[in-house]
Design an enzyme around this catalytic site. Structure first.
Site, mmCIF file in Angstrom:
data_model
loop_
_atom_site.group_PDB
_atom_site.id
_atom_site.type_symbol
_atom_site.label_atom_id
_atom_site.label_comp_id
_atom_site.label_asym_id
_atom_site.label_seq_id
_atom_site.Cartn_x
_atom_site.Cartn_y
_atom_site.Cartn_z
ATOM 1 C CG ASN A 21 -27.155 11.562 21.181
ATOM 2 O OD1 ASN A 21 -26.578 11.898 22.215
ATOM 3 N ND2 ASN A 21 -26.765 10.530 20.452
ATOM 4 C CE LYS A 23 -24.254 11.777 17.902
ATOM 5 N NZ LYS A 23 -23.793 11.058 16.734
ATOM 6 C CG HIS A 110 -26.130 6.121 19.711
ATOM 7 N ND1 HIS A 110 -25.034 6.137 18.877
ATOM 8 C CD2 HIS A 110 -26.921 7.149 19.315
ATOM 9 C CE1 HIS A 110 -25.157 7.137 18.016
ATOM 10 N NE2 HIS A 110 -26.300 7.764 18.257
ATOM 11 C CD GLU A 112 -22.082 8.186 17.854
ATOM 12 O OE1 GLU A 112 -22.289 8.750 18.945
ATOM 13 O OE2 GLU A 112 -22.322 8.742 16.755
ATOM 14 C CD GLU A 180 -29.948 7.159 15.867
ATOM 15 O OE1 GLU A 180 -30.199 8.369 15.771
ATOM 16 O OE2 GLU A 180 -29.024 6.717 16.570
ATOM 17 N N GLY A 186 -24.088 11.088 11.422
ATOM 18 C CA GLY A 186 -22.988 12.038 11.368
ATOM 19 C C GLY A 186 -22.300 12.129 10.022
ATOM 20 C CB SER A 218 -27.396 13.027 8.426
ATOM 21 O OG SER A 218 -26.108 12.497 8.685
HETATM 22 C C1 PEP Z 1 -27.374 10.305 16.606
HETATM 23 O O1 PEP Z 1 -26.380 10.546 17.255
HETATM 24 O O2 PEP Z 1 -28.239 9.564 17.086
HETATM 25 C C2 PEP Z 1 -27.511 10.912 15.292
HETATM 26 C C3 PEP Z 1 -28.539 10.579 14.549
HETATM 27 O O3 PEP Z 1 -26.541 11.780 14.913
HETATM 28 P P1 PEP Z 1 -26.572 12.772 13.603
HETATM 29 O O4 PEP Z 1 -27.913 13.432 13.595
HETATM 30 O O5 PEP Z 1 -25.455 13.713 13.823
HETATM 31 O O6 PEP Z 1 -26.404 11.891 12.413
#
Ligand code: PEP
Length: 258
Positions: A21, A23, A110, A112, A180, A186, A218
């Site tokens: 992803n 982003k 997601h 976000e 997640e 992040g 992460s």
């Molecule tokens: C994500 O954006 O779905 C994600 C898991 O980000 P990160 O790996 O940076 O935590």
């Protein structure tokens, strides 16, 4: 293993998936560099990769990245779509538009978007239906906040998200679930192996048999092995580490068939 079609019709049920992803990152030059680097790494492996690989660039890069990745076996996905197929929805993108650009997947729900754009389970449900209408597989993101986990509500929250977000008619080919934990995205924090295994088992009982359940939060080239070998973990949704071709490739290589 990484693909079975011209770009890699990556809906093989039961095949692990490592998804990036990107982003809101990357100008055209950055996206092209990353796509070329990934394509070269995959080509050098000469088919010896044991998982499907997917990248989800920003909408502005889909066309160019898709053109670079054509024939590579790396699949293309969007990061969001509107429930409607067209109309007066300024700034939005439909699932049909993503499919038209060669996308096979779209990330939906997601955190976000749930937290930054007020997306409810009902909204996510409409978007998943739209993805299926356009022939895309939906990657549904679910996960609890730090406070919800500390209150012992994690499983209940995720179960409610699944129940509220998945339309009738889900199949293992049309649905991927990404667990997640919001507090792990992040932040450099990851859930414990026991918590991941328990949550994935709980999700497994709520989705069609064979549905791929990814872990996200992460994931990087150092912690990926411990996470990806857990029972009921069928791959990873990777944010930050997917912006570096070597790191992302190292995560995919957790599934090396060599
Ligand atoms: C994500 O954006 O779905 C994600 C898991 O980000 P990160 O790996 O940076 O935590």
């Amino acid at each position: 293993m990484i693909g079975t079609g011209q770009r890699g019709r990556n809906m093989a049920i039961g095949t692990q998936l490592v998804a990036g992803n990107w982003k809101m990152n990357g100008l055209r030059r950055d996206g092209a560099e990353l796509a070329h680097a990934l394509k070269e790494l995959v080509a050098a492996a000469d088919g010896e990769v044991g998982c499907n690989i997917l990248v989800c660039p920003p909408a502005t890069l889909l066309s160019e990245v898709g053109a670079i990745l054509a024939g590579s076996g790396i699949a293309l996905g969007g990061q969001d779509c509107h429930p409607e197929s067209k109309g007066a929805y300024t700034g939005d993108i439909s699932a049909e538009m993503l499919a038209d650009l060669g996308c096979e997947y779209v990330i939906l729900g997601h955190s976000e978007r749930r937290h930054g754009h007020g997306e409810t389970d009902g909204v996510v449900r409409g978007k998943i239906a739209a993805a299926w209408r356009a022939g895309l597989a939906a990657i549904l993101c679910v996960g609890e906040t730090q406070g919800q986990r500390q209150a012992g509500e994690a499983t209940e929250i995720v179960s409610a998200q699944l129940a509220g977000s998945i339309p009738d008619g889900a199949t293992a080919a049309s649905l991927v679930v990404a667990y997640e934990p919001v507090w792990a995205i992040g932040t450099g924090l990851t859930a414990t192996a026991a918590d991941v295994a328990a949550m994935h088992a709980a999700i497994r009982s709520s989705v069609p048999s064979g549905t791929r359940i990814l872990y996200g939060g992460s994931v990087n080239s150092k912690n990926c092995h411990a996470i990806l070998q857990l029972s009921d973990v069928d791959g990873a949704l990777v944010g930050g580490a997917s912006l570096n071709a070597t790191d992302f490739w190292a995560i995919a290589q957790s599934y090396s068939v060599a």
